[in-house]
Design a protein around this motif. Structure first.
Motif, mmCIF file in Angstrom:
data_model
loop_
_atom_site.group_PDB
_atom_site.id
_atom_site.type_symbol
_atom_site.label_atom_id
_atom_site.label_comp_id
_atom_site.label_asym_id
_atom_site.label_seq_id
_atom_site.Cartn_x
_atom_site.Cartn_y
_atom_site.Cartn_z
ATOM 1 N N ASP A 110 37.141 20.666 43.158
ATOM 2 C CA ASP A 110 36.228 20.990 42.003
ATOM 3 C C ASP A 110 37.133 21.635 41.102
ATOM 4 O O ASP A 110 37.992 22.420 41.185
ATOM 5 C CB ASP A 110 35.451 22.338 43.078
ATOM 6 C CG ASP A 110 34.470 21.884 43.874
ATOM 7 O OD1 ASP A 110 34.099 20.434 43.985
ATOM 8 O OD2 ASP A 110 33.992 22.416 44.670
ATOM 9 N N THR A 275 26.134 23.555 43.716
ATOM 10 C CA THR A 275 26.452 22.201 44.403
ATOM 11 C C THR A 275 26.563 21.051 43.539
ATOM 12 O O THR A 275 27.631 20.128 43.772
ATOM 13 C CB THR A 275 25.447 22.012 45.447
ATOM 14 O OG1 THR A 275 25.131 22.953 46.102
ATOM 15 C CG2 THR A 275 25.716 20.933 46.369
ATOM 16 N N GLN A 348 22.370 13.582 43.911
ATOM 17 C CA GLN A 348 22.734 14.300 42.632
ATOM 18 C C GLN A 348 21.949 14.258 41.437
ATOM 19 O O GLN A 348 21.298 15.084 40.852
ATOM 20 C CB GLN A 348 24.265 14.047 42.505
ATOM 21 C CG GLN A 348 25.137 14.580 43.444
ATOM 22 C CD GLN A 348 25.634 13.371 44.286
ATOM 23 O OE1 GLN A 348 24.864 12.620 44.566
ATOM 24 N NE2 GLN A 348 26.971 13.491 44.986
#
Length: 624
Positions: A110, A275, A348
């Motif tokens: 990330d 997320t 997503q």
């Protein structure tokens, strides 16, 4: 120097990839610039964990150098470079991603957005070039190497002296053909336009030598000199802190991206770090685009992946009823296909689309509450689209949109919401009343409004062709059913119930005779409980109203859908006495009066008279 074949099944596979997976040839420049950006990123990530490395951002750049005379285009970067093995592995094996491998080897997760994933972007160069030469020197290496391939027919690798770390890609641009213009990839202004379009927000400077005209010293004459310019903006507005930005900054971005020639009514800046991470800037335009309701209009938001433009119009990010929204979304978490031009339908994307839909809805509700004038301006431009949203998909979105709807009010003489209408309803009012017509002025003169208006009830005026269809889908609002003023049952109890019943029975013979004269044209003829000053009007039964009939009949393949019309007669009007006097005494006169009243009802509704000649002859008979 040994020539090697690509490590894939065949040359045909490579040709298929470079000619099929990309929709436009200009994409090759986006892919090569993205690779160059990745190469610089890799040095940056190395410097985070290697104390012997320092990263001065000003020392890193990408440079584009076109040369029309030699028909070459050079892309240079000061990134991490490649060793001989890396050249062979990354460029000699189709779909081998050096960036993806680097990300895995260095456990970048990330917050680290290396662009390349698939390892096919490099081969897009062959869409525009006959040959590709890559000269590279890797970080901490003494020796540079040259990789070269002609017409995607195998490749060679050999040592090459290169002073600086980094990579230089030299493309031999194809000659023009009858069908293709390759000169555009050597033109300075066209290259700038491509860079601005796809790579404007690459985080490192993209430089190009440009010719500029400057005055000669001691002279008024101009001379052309070469000057290095930075083409890209680098820092996108959506990555800046909202507190640093002004309304003018957003308006400038709206204009720069050519979202519209107007000024946006409202901007929405979204930054989500959860997320699924994404940034978005959305605009609600002030004016409807000229082609909004045409086949040429294409909805969608610009979609970026880590600052690189992937799609100009991503329709999946907007529901149809919010298709007027302009703007962009940037996310590094989307699953893309190998060309980056087509999104995989994954959770997503759906997550982002759902969030955007909810955000737009909340912002419109806020605008309605806090700036009524601005909301009404928006609604005059795009309210019809919201109504289509209520009607479409069998009413699946009506709960989302009903609080955003507005209609003209008979009492307020302006647009009101359904909630405002409900708040003013008297206790004895059963329904939300509405009337449909071509204009507010026409509706106000409709005979059918008299009874409702006499009760002091507010009427909503429907002038858009979609209004009634949307309301039929909505059915009710806060447990109050919608009811047309033309409905056979208005829910208004007559003040003299007994006399109405007696009147119906007393006129049965007359109305049966009139119904026979109008056989096939009306379902019934009845005493009107709604008319006060007018002699006649239509009411309807069933789901199809007269306005809906007009709209449906104007469509191709209308299948002659008609409303079930009831001719209502005002028994208090003097015309009624003429009807009664003709019953049983003068059948010709009764037919004449009946047809005139029927045609009068048609004209009141804006419906065509079946036989205009016969109608004018009937008027002449009355005059004589």
């Amino acid at each position: 120097m040994e020539k090697k074949q690509f490590q894939a099944e065949s040359k045909r596979l490579l040709e298929m990839m470079i000619n099929s997976i990309y929709s436009q040839k200009e994409i090759f420049l986006r892919e090569l610039i993205s690779n160059a950006s990745d190469a610089i990123d890799k040095i940056y990530y190395k410097a985070l964990t290697d104390d012997s490395l320092s990263f001065n951002k000003d020392s890193y750049y990408i440079k584009i150098t076109p040369d029309k005379e030699s028909r070459t285009l050079k892309i240079t970067d000061t990134g991490i470079g490649m060793t001989k093995d890396e050249l062979e592995t990354n460029l000699g094996t189709i779909a081998k991603s050096g960036s993806l491998a680097f990300k895995a080897d260095n456990e970048l997760k990330d917050g680290h957005d290396i662009i390349g994933q698939f390892g096919v972007g490099f081969y897009s160069a062959f869409m525009a070039a006959d040959s590709v030469t890559v000269i590279s020197k890797a970080l901490n290496s003494e020796q540079g190497f040259k990789w070269e391939s002609h017409n995607a027919d195998g490749y060679t690798i050999e040592p090459f002296e290169k002073a600086e770390v980094g990579t230089e890609i030299l493309l031999k641009i194809k000659e023009n053909t009858e069908d293709e213009n390759y000169d555009e990839f050597l033109d300075e202004y066209r290259l700038k336009a491509i860079i601005k379009k796809y790579s404007d927000f690459i985080r490192y400077p993209i430089k190009m030598d440009a010719m500029v005209s400057t005055p000669k010293e001691g002279s008024e004459e101009l001379e052309e000199t070469s000057e290095e310019q930075t083409i890209n903006s680098m820092v996108p507005i959506w990555r800046k802190n909202k507190n640093e930005l002004t309304d003018e900054d957003y308006s400038s971005f709206y204009a720069e991206k050519h979202y519209g020639f107007d000024k946006p009514l409202k901007h929405i800046h979204i930054s989500v770090d959860g997320t699924v991470r994404y940034n978005a800037i959305l605009f609600i335009p002030e004016q409807m685009p000229y082609d909004y309701y045409s086949k040429e209009f294409e909805k969608g938001l610009e979609l970026y992946s880590s600052g690189v433009l992937i799609m100009e119009k991503c329709g999946d990010l907007l529901p149809d009823y919010f298709s007027f929204v302009k703007g962009m979304v940037d996310s590094e978490d989307l699953s893309l296909n190998i060309s980056r031009e087509i999104l995989q339908q994954d959770k997503q994307l759906k997550f982002i689309a759902k969030n955007i839909k909810n955000k737009i809805k909340r912002e419109l509700e806020s605008l309605l509450k806090e700036d009524r004038e601005k909301y009404e301006k928006f609604f005059s431009a795009f309210g019809r689209q919201l109504k289509y949203g209520v009607y479409s998909d069998f009413g699946a979105h009506k709960e989302d949109l009903q609080n955003l709807l507005m209609f003209h009010s008979s009492k307020e003489k302006k647009l009101v919401t359904l909630d405002e209408y409900i708040s003013r309803m008297p206790e004895d009012q059963k329904y939300i009343y509405y009337a449909s017509g071509e204009s507010y002025e026409r509706i106000e003169k409709l005979p059918q409004t008299e009874a409702v208006a006499e009760e002091g009830y507010e009427i909503l005026y429907f002038t858009d062709e979609v209004d009634e269809f949307a309301i039929k889908m909505l059915m009710n609002y806060k447990e109050k059913e919608f009811r047309s003023v033309s409905s056979s049952d208005l829910g208004i109890e007559p003040k003299e119930k007994d006399s109405n019943k007696e009147e119906d029975a007393a006129n049965t013979e007359l109305f049966d005779a009139m119904k026979e004269i109008l056989k096939g044209k009306v379902k019934d003829v009845r005493v009107s409980k709604r008319l006060k000053s007018y002699p006649v009007c239509f009411s309807t039964e069933g789901e199809v109203s007269i306005e809906m009939e007009k709209i449906l009949s104007a469509m191709p393949n209308s299948q002659n859908v008609q409303a079930e019309k009831i001719l209502e007669i005002n028994t208090d009007h003097e015309v009624f006495q003429s009807l009664k006097s003709a019953l049983g005494k003068d059948q010709e006169k009764l037919s004449l009066y009946t047809n005139l009243l029927y045609n009068q009802a048609l004209l009141i509704e804006g419906l065509p008279v079946g036989d205009p000649v016969e109608f004018t002859n009937d008027i002449c008979k009355i005059m004589v």
